[in-house]
Motif scaffolding. Structure first.
Motif, PDB file in Angstrom:
ATOM      1  N   CYS A 162      26.446  12.311  46.156  1.00  0.00           N
ATOM      2  CA  CYS A 162      27.856  12.426  45.760  1.00  0.00           C
ATOM      3  C   CYS A 162      28.267  11.280  44.840  1.00  0.00           C
ATOM      4  CB  CYS A 162      28.751  12.455  47.001  1.00  0.00           C
ATOM      5  SG  CYS A 162      28.592  13.944  48.007  1.00  0.00           S
ATOM      6  N   THR A 166      34.072  23.523  38.310  1.00  0.00           N
ATOM      7  CA  THR A 166      32.819  23.107  38.933  1.00  0.00           C
ATOM      8  C   THR A 166      32.849  23.514  40.397  1.00  0.00           C
ATOM      9  OG1 THR A 166      32.608  21.189  37.462  1.00  0.00           O
ATOM     10  CG2 THR A 166      31.307  21.171  39.483  1.00  0.00           C
ATOM     11  N   TYR A 192      26.306   9.755  42.763  1.00  0.00           N
ATOM     12  CA  TYR A 192      25.739  10.077  41.451  1.00  0.00           C
ATOM     13  C   TYR A 192      26.624  11.090  40.732  1.00  0.00           C
ATOM     14  CZ  TYR A 192      22.710  12.100  37.909  1.00  0.00           C
ATOM     15  OH  TYR A 192      22.215  12.570  36.715  1.00  0.00           O
ATOM     16  N   LEU A 193      27.110  12.070  41.485  1.00  0.00           N
ATOM     17  CA  LEU A 193      27.937  13.124  40.899  1.00  0.00           C
ATOM     18  C   LEU A 193      29.252  12.583  40.361  1.00  0.00           C
ATOM     19  CD1 LEU A 193      28.764  16.106  40.420  1.00  0.00           C
ATOM     20  CD2 LEU A 193      29.528  16.169  42.806  1.00  0.00           C
ATOM     21  N   PHE A 201      34.706  13.236  36.705  1.00  0.00           N
ATOM     22  CA  PHE A 201      33.907  14.452  36.563  1.00  0.00           C
ATOM     23  C   PHE A 201      34.785  15.702  36.649  1.00  0.00           C
ATOM     24  CE2 PHE A 201      34.272  14.643  41.120  1.00  0.00           C
ATOM     25  CZ  PHE A 201      33.974  15.951  41.486  1.00  0.00           C
ATOM     26  N   PHE A 261      27.289   9.400  31.491  1.00  0.00           N
ATOM     27  CA  PHE A 261      26.328   9.864  30.496  1.00  0.00           C
ATOM     28  C   PHE A 261      26.776  11.162  29.822  1.00  0.00           C
ATOM     29  CE2 PHE A 261      23.969   7.267  33.487  1.00  0.00           C
ATOM     30  CZ  PHE A 261      23.256   6.442  32.644  1.00  0.00           C
ATOM     31  N   LYS A 262      27.990  11.591  30.133  1.00  0.00           N
ATOM     32  CA  LYS A 262      28.510  12.788  29.509  1.00  0.00           C
ATOM     33  C   LYS A 262      29.095  12.451  28.149  1.00  0.00           C
ATOM     34  CE  LYS A 262      31.541  16.752  30.396  1.00  0.00           C
ATOM     35  NZ  LYS A 262      32.532  17.331  31.330  1.00  0.00           N
ATOM     36  N   LEU A 317      27.054  23.070  41.186  1.00  0.00           N
ATOM     37  CA  LEU A 317      26.301  21.875  41.545  1.00  0.00           C
ATOM     38  C   LEU A 317      25.979  21.904  43.038  1.00  0.00           C
ATOM     39  CD1 LEU A 317      28.300  19.131  39.597  1.00  0.00           C
ATOM     40  CD2 LEU A 317      26.235  20.336  38.870  1.00  0.00           C
ATOM     41  N   SER A 377      30.232   9.188  40.092  1.00  0.00           N
ATOM     42  CA  SER A 377      30.244   7.864  39.465  1.00  0.00           C
ATOM     43  C   SER A 377      29.286   7.742  38.287  1.00  0.00           C
ATOM     44  CB  SER A 377      29.895   6.782  40.500  1.00  0.00           C
ATOM     45  OG  SER A 377      30.748   6.845  41.616  1.00  0.00           O
ATOM     46  N   VAL A 378      28.035   8.142  38.488  1.00  0.00           N
ATOM     47  CA  VAL A 378      27.002   7.913  37.481  1.00  0.00           C
ATOM     48  C   VAL A 378      26.972   9.008  36.423  1.00  0.00           C
ATOM     49  CG1 VAL A 378      24.534   7.575  37.096  1.00  0.00           C
ATOM     50  CG2 VAL A 378      25.611   6.666  39.173  1.00  0.00           C
ATOM     51  N   ARG A 379      26.969  10.244  36.862  1.00  0.00           N
ATOM     52  CA  ARG A 379      26.835  11.367  35.927  1.00  0.00           C
ATOM     53  C   ARG A 379      27.903  11.382  34.832  1.00  0.00           C
ATOM     54  NH1 ARG A 379      25.098  17.453  37.602  1.00  0.00           N
ATOM     55  NH2 ARG A 379      25.479  18.481  35.601  1.00  0.00           N
ATOM     56  N   PRO A 380      29.185  11.132  35.153  1.00  0.00           N
ATOM     57  CA  PRO A 380      30.204  11.154  34.080  1.00  0.00           C
ATOM     58  C   PRO A 380      29.974  10.102  33.000  1.00  0.00           C
ATOM     59  CG  PRO A 380      31.245  11.346  36.231  1.00  0.00           C
ATOM     60  CD  PRO A 380      29.813  10.995  36.477  1.00  0.00           C
TER      61      PRO A 380
END
Length: 234
Positions: free
Chosen positions: A136, A73, A138-139, A155, A146-147, A110, A141-144
């Motif tokens: 950051c 990434t 979101y990148l 991440f 929903f993966k 990203l 903490s949050v995004r992973p």
């Protein structure tokens, strides 16, 4: 002492105790331990700080075994088309060398908001820094969350930083993750080749919070310090 004051002081004490244990555990981490599992891949994230920082970061990335350090990434600041183009170019070169075992892309790009623009006044910086921090968070903490199939997974396994300022915000988001117990990548900070005698401001801020701190000049190594010197890497 009122009950509100007691609650506030208790929360503050808990925060500093938690911060102490997070920083202490970071000092004990040894990234070389990953080499004990040579058959496993390691997902990696690289922050491209534009200009010379991007060139140095991609020089480090080009020396990696892409078949092992995958997926990759690349994180760039908003409006930094130069870094994005350079990342795509590196991946294209590696692809022509038949590094990959399949035809699917093994990398992604990203974009996060800049924490501070060049020559931006200090008064107008805090709103941009907060916007960058939220992106950051979101990148990392949050995004992973929903993966698919990646519950409780960071991440990336490893994040490489070498400046400039926006990387401090990115590291702050990772520190917040650790404070609340969320999965986080290991952080390796590689001081810029241009820093011969003294650390950069980003380096000074991240000195105690990175899991591995690498310098490229012997004069930057302090007696009893936690710097790692392996010669010039770029």
């Amino acid at each position: 002492m009122s009950s509100c004051t007691a609650i506030f002081l208790s929360i503050l004490l808990f925060f500093f105790v938690r911060l102490f244990f997070v920083v202490s555990s970071s000092r004990r981490i040894r990234l070389a331990a990953a080499n004990s599992r040579p058959l496993q891949t390691c997902s990696i994230a690289i922050f491209l700080g534009s200009g010379g920082h991007t060139s140095e970061a991609l020089k480090l990335a080009s020396a990696l075994d892409f078949s092992r350090y995958s997926p990759r990434t690349y994180i760039v600041s908003e409006g930094d088309s130069f870094s994005a183009q350079k990342a795509h170019a590196l991946e294209h070169i590696k692809a022509t060398e038949h590094v990959f075992s399949d035809d699917h892309p093994q990398y992604k790009l990203l974009t996060i908001p800049r924490a501070r623009r060049v020559h931006q006044s200090l008064l107008s910086t805090p709103p941009d820094a907060v916007k960058s921090l939220l992106a950051c968070m979101y990148l990392v903490s949050v995004r992973p969350l929903f993966k698919k199939g990646a519950f409780r997974q960071p991440f990336a396994d490893l994040l490489i930083l070498n400046g400039p300022g926006t990387c401090v915000i990115l590291c702050a988001a990772i520190l917040l993750n650790r404070l609340i117990g969320l999965p986080s990548p290991r952080v390796m900070y590689v001081e810029s080749f241009a820093r011969v005698k003294t650390l950069s401001l980003s380096g000074k801020l991240l000195y105690h919070f990175s899991d591995r701190f690498v310098v490229q000049w012997p004069d930057l190594v302090q007696p009893g310090g936690r710097e790692v010197y392996r010669g010039c890497l770029v």
